[in-house]
Design a protein around this motif. Structure first.
Motif, mmCIF file in Angstrom:
data_model
loop_
_atom_site.group_PDB
_atom_site.id
_atom_site.type_symbol
_atom_site.label_atom_id
_atom_site.label_comp_id
_atom_site.label_asym_id
_atom_site.label_seq_id
_atom_site.Cartn_x
_atom_site.Cartn_y
_atom_site.Cartn_z
ATOM 1 N N UNK A 59 0.821 -1.208 0.000
ATOM 2 C CA UNK A 59 0.000 0.000 0.000
ATOM 3 C C UNK A 59 0.857 1.261 0.000
ATOM 4 N N UNK A 60 1.930 1.269 0.776
ATOM 5 C CA UNK A 60 2.802 2.438 0.844
ATOM 6 C C UNK A 60 3.459 2.708 -0.512
ATOM 7 N N UNK A 61 3.956 1.667 -1.169
ATOM 8 C CA UNK A 61 4.594 1.846 -2.475
ATOM 9 C C UNK A 61 3.583 2.291 -3.525
ATOM 10 N N UNK A 62 2.388 1.735 -3.478
ATOM 11 C CA UNK A 62 1.344 2.152 -4.410
ATOM 12 C C UNK A 62 0.998 3.626 -4.186
ATOM 13 N N UNK A 63 0.926 4.049 -2.945
ATOM 14 C CA UNK A 63 0.627 5.441 -2.626
ATOM 15 C C UNK A 63 1.721 6.375 -3.153
ATOM 16 N N UNK A 64 2.963 5.981 -3.007
ATOM 17 C CA UNK A 64 4.080 6.791 -3.507
ATOM 18 C C UNK A 64 3.988 6.938 -5.027
ATOM 19 N N UNK A 65 3.672 5.858 -5.718
ATOM 20 C CA UNK A 65 3.515 5.926 -7.177
ATOM 21 C C UNK A 65 2.355 6.841 -7.546
ATOM 22 N N UNK A 66 1.245 6.745 -6.823
ATOM 23 C CA UNK A 66 0.082 7.599 -7.123
ATOM 24 C C UNK A 66 0.419 9.076 -6.932
ATOM 25 N N UNK A 67 1.204 9.392 -5.906
ATOM 26 C CA UNK A 67 1.628 10.780 -5.703
ATOM 27 C C UNK A 67 2.476 11.263 -6.886
ATOM 28 N N UNK A 68 3.349 10.398 -7.385
ATOM 29 C CA UNK A 68 4.166 10.773 -8.544
ATOM 30 C C UNK A 68 3.285 10.984 -9.772
ATOM 31 N N UNK A 69 2.297 10.141 -9.956
ATOM 32 C CA UNK A 69 1.403 10.275 -11.109
ATOM 33 C C UNK A 69 0.600 11.582 -11.054
ATOM 34 N N UNK A 118 11.836 7.588 2.611
ATOM 35 C CA UNK A 118 11.184 8.176 3.783
ATOM 36 C C UNK A 118 9.966 7.382 4.246
ATOM 37 N N UNK A 119 9.141 6.895 3.310
ATOM 38 C CA UNK A 119 7.819 6.380 3.657
ATOM 39 C C UNK A 119 7.621 4.874 3.531
ATOM 40 N N UNK A 120 8.512 4.177 2.855
ATOM 41 C CA UNK A 120 8.304 2.735 2.672
ATOM 42 C C UNK A 120 8.682 1.992 3.948
ATOM 43 N N UNK A 121 7.780 1.159 4.441
ATOM 44 C CA UNK A 121 8.036 0.463 5.712
ATOM 45 C C UNK A 121 8.894 -0.795 5.555
#
Length: 152
Positions: A59-69, A118-121
């Motif tokens: 979920x964290x990695x998907x969220x990071x990608x969505x922010x980039x998009x 910073x954000x990936x657990x």
């Protein structure tokens, strides 16, 4: 098109580069970044152990990608992060993406790495000269991500 892989296995860079050329966004650039396990400046790193909680990490990695998009026009995006025991020189992370233009491809890759750090657990344990200890997140990683923050 997102591709998130978390694995003890390494990736095949040629296969990932071919995968990036698929998708609906007309792309004029691909960027790949490979992070390596580096030895300590003074040497002595026997290895690094990485673990994660699968659902949380995905979920964290998907969220990071969505922010980039939301910031850049991107085609396919791949994050491949390794877990388990790794030794100096091993590949630890791959960020690969396609974009219509090179400038946004480079920026998006930097953004993804800064936010991933910073954000990936992921939890890291170093083995140095036979002794193990958990590694805390670096202040420099938190500061690197701040450059992307915008004021409202």
């Amino acid at each position: 098109m997102n591709r998130i892989e978390i694995s003890t296995k390494d990736y095949d860079l040629t296969e990932v580069q071919n995968w990036l050329k698929q998708g609906d966004t007309p792309c004029g650039a691909t960027v790949t970044f490979t992070g390596l396990v580096r030895d300590l400046e003074e040497g002595g790193l026997d290895g690094l152990y990485l673990e994660h909680y699968p659902g949380m990490t995905q979920n964290a990695l998907d969220n990071i990608i969505q922010q980039a998009r939301q910031r850049w026009s991107l085609g396919p995006v791949c994050i491949h992060h390794r877990i388990g025991w790794l030794t100096p020189g091993d590949n630890i992370v791959l960020v690969a993406l396609a974009s219509p233009h090179r400038a946004e491809a480079f920026e998006a890759a930097e953004f993804l790495m800064d936010y991933l750090k910073r954000d990936a657990p992921f939890w890291k344990k170093e083995r140095i000269n036979g002794e193990e200890h958990w590694v805390e997140q670096k202040e420099s990683d938190r500061q690197a991500a701040k450059r992307w923050q915008t004021e409202d």
